[in-house]
Design an enzyme around this catalytic site. Structure first.
Site, PDB file in Angstrom:
ATOM      1  N   ALA A  11       0.861  -1.415   0.016  1.00  0.00           N
ATOM      2  CA  ALA A  11       0.081   0.086  -0.015  1.00  0.00           C
ATOM      3  C   ALA A  11       0.819   1.266  -0.016  1.00  0.00           C
ATOM      4  O   ALA A  11       0.527   2.279   0.631  1.00  0.00           O
ATOM      5  CB  ALA A  11      -0.939   0.081   1.152  1.00  0.00           C
ATOM      6  N   GLY A  12       2.026   1.190  -0.791  1.00  0.00           N
ATOM      7  CA  GLY A  12       2.671   2.426  -0.797  1.00  0.00           C
ATOM      8  C   GLY A  12       2.072   3.327  -1.986  1.00  0.00           C
ATOM      9  O   GLY A  12       0.817   2.887  -2.403  1.00  0.00           O
ATOM     10  N   LYS A 107       9.326  -3.297 -10.229  1.00  0.00           N
ATOM     11  CA  LYS A 107      10.510  -2.847 -11.346  1.00  0.00           C
ATOM     12  C   LYS A 107      11.846  -2.839 -10.654  1.00  0.00           C
ATOM     13  O   LYS A 107      12.367  -2.108  -9.822  1.00  0.00           O
ATOM     14  CB  LYS A 107      10.354  -1.540 -11.756  1.00  0.00           C
ATOM     15  N   ALA A 139       2.219   7.439  -9.798  1.00  0.00           N
ATOM     16  CA  ALA A 139       1.271   7.026  -8.974  1.00  0.00           C
ATOM     17  C   ALA A 139       0.135   8.117  -8.633  1.00  0.00           C
ATOM     18  O   ALA A 139      -1.013   7.620  -8.818  1.00  0.00           O
ATOM     19  CB  ALA A 139       1.677   6.395  -7.659  1.00  0.00           C
ATOM     20  N   LYS A 190      15.440   1.262 -16.562  1.00  0.00           N
ATOM     21  CA  LYS A 190      15.198   2.900 -16.471  1.00  0.00           C
ATOM     22  C   LYS A 190      15.221   3.498 -15.187  1.00  0.00           C
ATOM     23  O   LYS A 190      15.436   4.564 -15.118  1.00  0.00           O
ATOM     24  CB  LYS A 190      13.747   2.967 -17.152  1.00  0.00           C
ATOM     25  N   ASP A 243       8.498   4.502 -20.403  1.00  0.00           N
ATOM     26  CA  ASP A 243       8.725   4.515 -19.039  1.00  0.00           C
ATOM     27  C   ASP A 243       9.963   5.190 -18.940  1.00  0.00           C
ATOM     28  O   ASP A 243      10.002   5.903 -17.979  1.00  0.00           O
ATOM     29  CB  ASP A 243       8.855   2.850 -18.504  1.00  0.00           C
ATOM     30  N   THR A 247      10.291   8.747 -16.625  1.00  0.00           N
ATOM     31  CA  THR A 247      11.193   8.404 -15.454  1.00  0.00           C
ATOM     32  C   THR A 247      12.326   9.331 -15.290  1.00  0.00           C
ATOM     33  O   THR A 247      12.950   9.905 -14.651  1.00  0.00           O
ATOM     34  CB  THR A 247      11.473   7.166 -15.030  1.00  0.00           C
TER      35      THR A 247
END
Length: 332
Positions: A11-12, A107, A139, A190, A243, A247
């Site tokens: 639950a981050g 990841k 997120a 990445k 991605d 990032t």
């Protein structure tokens, strides 16, 4: 196969965002958290005040600290950080019903074993169908319902399609692929490259240098993934290039923010101080370097990042080393 009840492990910020996606897609959602204060915050206030403050969560999301509460789920999303995924899946294993698919959303490359997340899953939950979710996704944006597209990879592409339709919403679009290695290798490398881009930003080296690191980093990422057995074209998609661009282009990225602090002269300890969320690239960098050496793949940018994080190389020396490499033909 249809899905009705999704269990989300972790639950981050990202786990909470994916729980929000599943709930908006019409699934019943049980979100497993280690922190009792997170469980209370989600159940009582419909907010993850610790990891995703300011976002109102769907009321159908129920949080729990008990892994056994996922026993009735017919779909699992494993969002524990890469270096903790093994222990999380081991804790899930006694409660996982036969045939329930597990979507890996972490990841990274596991330190020590140098295994990808699919290999970790094969050892801990060997009978479960496995898929990989990866792609350009912050997120907070996903949780707020901003448009996002990701890769959902599975050896069984029909299963991937069923899962994709189950979790898709008007603003969350999973694209199906059959190359799980490519999807997870792209996501792991990445994060390391994002630290390098943060260093470039922190040192004020300019947009040209930033673009060069992204481009040459993409060449490293592709070489690495192909050596692992991935298809090069997979890396041209959301889970690779997409991605990487996201990032490496915003300090909102946890990994880039670490590099930014290092480029500004802070130590790694200072760069990580006060951060609740995990910067996966910090743990993955030495593992990516070790695995690349094992594979015989040249990854000079990842090598430099790992050396900086280990304290073996100063930032300026790492930059000088990369700039003094022999000129060569451009290629992957």
């Amino acid at each position: 196969m249809t899905f009705h009840h999704a269990g989300v492990i972790g639950a981050g910020a990202w786990g909470t965002a994916l729980a929000q996606v599943c709930a908006r897609a019409g699934l019943q959602v049980t979100l497993q958290a280690r922190e009792t204060e997170v469980v209370a915050s989600i159940n009582d206030a419909h907010e993850n005040a610790l990891f995703l403050p300011g976002v109102t969560l769907e009321p159908t999301i129920r949080a729990t600290a008990d892994m056994s509460a996922l026993a009735d789920c017919d779909l699992i999303l494993a969002v524990a950080p890469a270096q903790h995924l093994r222990s999380a899946l081991a804790a899930l294993a006694p409660h996982l019903k036969a045939g329930v698919p597990v979507v890996l959303c972490a990841k990274g490359v596991e330190q020590g074993s140098l295994k990808l997340m699919t290999e970790v899953a094969a050892e801990t939950i060997p009978d479960a169908p496995i898929a990989v979710l990866s792609g350009p996704s912050f997120a907070g944006e996903v949780a707020r319902g901003l448009p996002t597209a990701v890769t959902l990879a599975c050896d069984d592409e029909e299963l991937a399609r069923v899962i994709a339709h189950a979790i898709a919403t008007p603003t969350f679009r999973p694209y199906v692929a059959g190359d799980m290695i490519g999807a997870e290798a792209g996501g792991a490398v990445k994060n390391v490259l994002a630290i390098a881009c943060g260093v470039v930003e922190g040192k004020g080296l300019g947009r040209s240098a930033h673009a060069s690191v992204i481009t040459r980093g993409f060449a490293e990422l592709t070489r690495f993934a192909v050596a692992l057995g991935a298809r090069a074209e997979t890396l041209n998609g959301l889970c690779g290039l997409g991605d990487l661009v996201l990032t490496c282009s915003s300090p909102q990225s946890r990994n880039m923010s670490v590099g930014l602090a290092l480029g500004q002269g802070l130590t790694l300890e200072q760069a990580l101080a006060g951060k609740l969320s995990v910067a996966e690239g910090v743990a993955s960098a030495p593992a990516v370097r070790a695995l690349a050496r094992k594979l015989g793949v040249e990854v000079p940018i990842c090598e430099a990042v790992a050396a900086i994080l280990d304290g073996d190389l100063a930032v300026d020396a790492a930059i000088a080393g990369l700039l003094s490499r022999p000129l060569k033909s451009e290629g992957f």
